[in-house]
Design a protein around this motif. Structure first.
Motif, PDB file in Angstrom:
ATOM      1  N   TYR A 233      17.834   5.354 -17.695  1.00 37.16           N
ATOM      2  CA  TYR A 233      17.976   6.516 -18.582  1.00 37.16           C
ATOM      3  C   TYR A 233      18.375   7.791 -17.837  1.00 37.16           C
ATOM      4  O   TYR A 233      18.075   8.890 -18.276  1.00 37.16           O
ATOM      5  CB  TYR A 233      16.676   6.728 -19.364  1.00 37.16           C
ATOM      6  CG  TYR A 233      16.389   5.590 -20.311  1.00 37.16           C
ATOM      7  CD1 TYR A 233      17.085   5.475 -21.506  1.00 37.16           C
ATOM      8  CD2 TYR A 233      15.440   4.608 -20.000  1.00 37.16           C
ATOM      9  CE1 TYR A 233      16.849   4.417 -22.377  1.00 37.16           C
ATOM     10  CE2 TYR A 233      15.190   3.552 -20.858  1.00 37.16           C
ATOM     11  CZ  TYR A 233      15.898   3.465 -22.055  1.00 37.16           C
ATOM     12  OH  TYR A 233      15.661   2.421 -22.905  1.00 37.16           O
ATOM     13  N   THR A 235      21.361   8.851 -17.392  1.00 36.95           N
ATOM     14  CA  THR A 235      22.618   9.342 -17.994  1.00 36.95           C
ATOM     15  C   THR A 235      23.630   9.841 -16.956  1.00 36.95           C
ATOM     16  O   THR A 235      24.312  10.839 -17.183  1.00 36.95           O
ATOM     17  CB  THR A 235      22.392  10.441 -19.068  1.00 36.95           C
ATOM     18  OG1 THR A 235      21.767  11.572 -18.483  1.00 36.95           O
ATOM     19  CG2 THR A 235      21.545   9.940 -20.213  1.00 36.95           C
ATOM     20  N   THR A 241      24.552  14.730 -18.265  1.00 36.49           N
ATOM     21  CA  THR A 241      24.108  14.515 -19.628  1.00 36.49           C
ATOM     22  C   THR A 241      25.170  13.722 -20.393  1.00 36.49           C
ATOM     23  O   THR A 241      26.263  13.484 -19.875  1.00 36.49           O
ATOM     24  CB  THR A 241      23.795  15.865 -20.309  1.00 36.49           C
ATOM     25  OG1 THR A 241      23.256  15.623 -21.599  1.00 36.49           O
ATOM     26  CG2 THR A 241      25.021  16.762 -20.421  1.00 36.49           C
ATOM     27  N   THR A 242      24.826  13.279 -21.583  1.00 37.85           N
ATOM     28  CA  THR A 242      25.783  12.576 -22.430  1.00 37.85           C
ATOM     29  C   THR A 242      25.636  13.169 -23.840  1.00 37.85           C
ATOM     30  O   THR A 242      24.609  13.772 -24.151  1.00 37.85           O
ATOM     31  CB  THR A 242      25.470  11.066 -22.512  1.00 37.85           C
ATOM     32  OG1 THR A 242      24.146  10.919 -23.057  1.00 37.85           O
ATOM     33  CG2 THR A 242      25.547  10.384 -21.161  1.00 37.85           C
ATOM     34  N   LEU A 245      22.445  12.028 -25.397  1.00 38.60           N
ATOM     35  CA  LEU A 245      21.255  12.692 -24.872  1.00 38.60           C
ATOM     36  C   LEU A 245      21.109  14.090 -25.469  1.00 38.60           C
ATOM     37  O   LEU A 245      20.023  14.490 -25.898  1.00 38.60           O
ATOM     38  CB  LEU A 245      21.328  12.784 -23.335  1.00 38.60           C
ATOM     39  CG  LEU A 245      20.146  13.470 -22.658  1.00 38.60           C
ATOM     40  CD1 LEU A 245      18.860  12.673 -22.838  1.00 38.60           C
ATOM     41  CD2 LEU A 245      20.405  13.687 -21.174  1.00 38.60           C
ATOM     42  N   LYS A 267      15.405  13.536 -21.033  1.00 37.36           N
ATOM     43  CA  LYS A 267      15.633  12.131 -20.664  1.00 37.36           C
ATOM     44  C   LYS A 267      14.402  11.275 -20.950  1.00 37.36           C
ATOM     45  O   LYS A 267      14.507  10.119 -21.357  1.00 37.36           O
ATOM     46  CB  LYS A 267      16.029  12.028 -19.188  1.00 37.36           C
ATOM     47  CG  LYS A 267      17.429  12.591 -18.931  1.00 37.36           C
ATOM     48  CD  LYS A 267      17.870  12.445 -17.490  1.00 37.36           C
ATOM     49  CE  LYS A 267      19.214  13.131 -17.287  1.00 37.36           C
ATOM     50  NZ  LYS A 267      19.645  13.111 -15.875  1.00 37.36           N
TER      51      LYS A 267
END
Ligand SMILES: *Cc1c(COP(=O)(O)O)cnc(C)c1O
Length: 301
Positions: A233, A235, A241-242, A245, A267
């Motif tokens: 996790y 990312t 970040t995504t 997220l 996260k």
């Protein structure tokens, strides 16, 4: 100065939790100390006491330009009337305050002095020779490792766990974000033994397995609850970040009116929801999400 108020452990209500048959609480360590905040306060408090006992005048530590630990150390030193020095990764920041992050500017306002060093030099941060030389240059400094994790930091969670046990005695899962693993080691060390309990760490860096030997070392030979890391996790890495997220973070903040930080707690929350939706958390579980603070990291830049 080291007395801590008991922070709330608040139940979160949502249709989704009912649907999956779980109950969820959030332990609000973001509210424990306004300036130092969260897990960093627990990690620093016994170190500061040790520094004062040893007659040191300065806290010296390491970090990147966005480090919550740098922000926390500057604030804690000011509160304890100690000086503070931050050894910061990134030589290009020397004499260029216009390039400084919000974190560095705020730390400087709290009296922290910086020494900017190159990334290659910074890699020596745990080498005995490097540390010895540093101690020689700053004989009055109490040196705290990057991220603030050492034996006293781990011991700092001795006071937090009984609070959680009292507020939510029959919890089954405790989720926390993981950077160095010091916080996780502290939680595992001082949680009460009980069958069916899991302490779940969510590393924010890639390849979080590398933390296991260090965490085991901190926990030592104490009998422990079951604990593990969910290493998928991150990312993409530390400050990465995504869209997914960001969306989870926003949704959580809107639903519960509780702010998260993008690097750690977002996260952790994302990992929890993902595990829940994949039905990896059994019906009947009582989950505590540990809010480890870090809200200074929400500031732009
Ligand atoms: C530093 C930090 C962590 C990670 O703590 P470790 O003890 O290094 O694992 C988690 N959450 C927040 C908000 C932090 O600032």
């Amino acid at each position: 100065m080291f007395s801590l108020k008991t922070t709330p452990c608040t139940q979160l209500f949502s249709k989704e939790f009912t649907q999956y048959g779980v109950t969820v609480w959030i332990k609000r360590e973001d509210l424990n100390q306004p300036h130092i905040q969260g897990n960093k306060w627990h990690k620093l408090k016994l170190n500061i006491e040790a520094a004062l006992r040893q007659g040191k005048t300065t806290l010296l530590t390491f970090g990147g330009a966005y480090s919550n630990h740098i922000a926390a150390t500057a604030a804690a030193a000011q509160l304890a009337e100690l000086k503070s020095i931050g050894i910061i990764r990134g030589q290009e920041l020397t004499g260029a305050p216009e390039k400084w992050s919000h974190t560095l500017k705020a730390a400087e306002q709290k009296g922290m002095q910086f020494e900017f060093i190159s990334r290659s030099h910074y890699r020596n941060k745990t080498c005995p020779d490097f540390l010895q030389a540093l101690q020689k240059s700053y004989p009055d400094a109490y040196i705290i490792p990057e991220g603030g994790s050492n034996t006293l930091a781990v011991k700092g969670f001795e006071s937090l766990m009984p609070e959680i046990e009292e507020q939510c005695p029959d919890w089954t899962h405790l989720f926390t974000a993981v950077g160095t693993g010091g916080t996780l080691a502290g939680l595992v060390s001082y949680a009460q033994q009980q069958d069916g309990r899991h302490i779940v760490g969510v590393p924010v860096l890639k390849k979080g397995e590398y933390l296991l030997p260090q965490i085991k070392n901190w926990i030592g030979y104490r009998p422990t609850n079951e604990w593990y890391l969910l290493t998928e996790y991150h990312t993409g890495g530390y400050a990465k970040t995504t869209p997914k997220l960001r969306q989870r973070m926003q949704q959580f903040e809107q639903n519960f009116e509780i702010d998260l930080d993008p690097i750690y707690t977002a996260k952790m929350v994302n990992a929890f929801y993902d595990q829940l939706e994949k039905k990896l958390i059994p019906v009947g579980s009582k989950i505590i999400l540990l809010h480890t603070g870090g809200l200074q990291g929400r500031q732009p830049n």
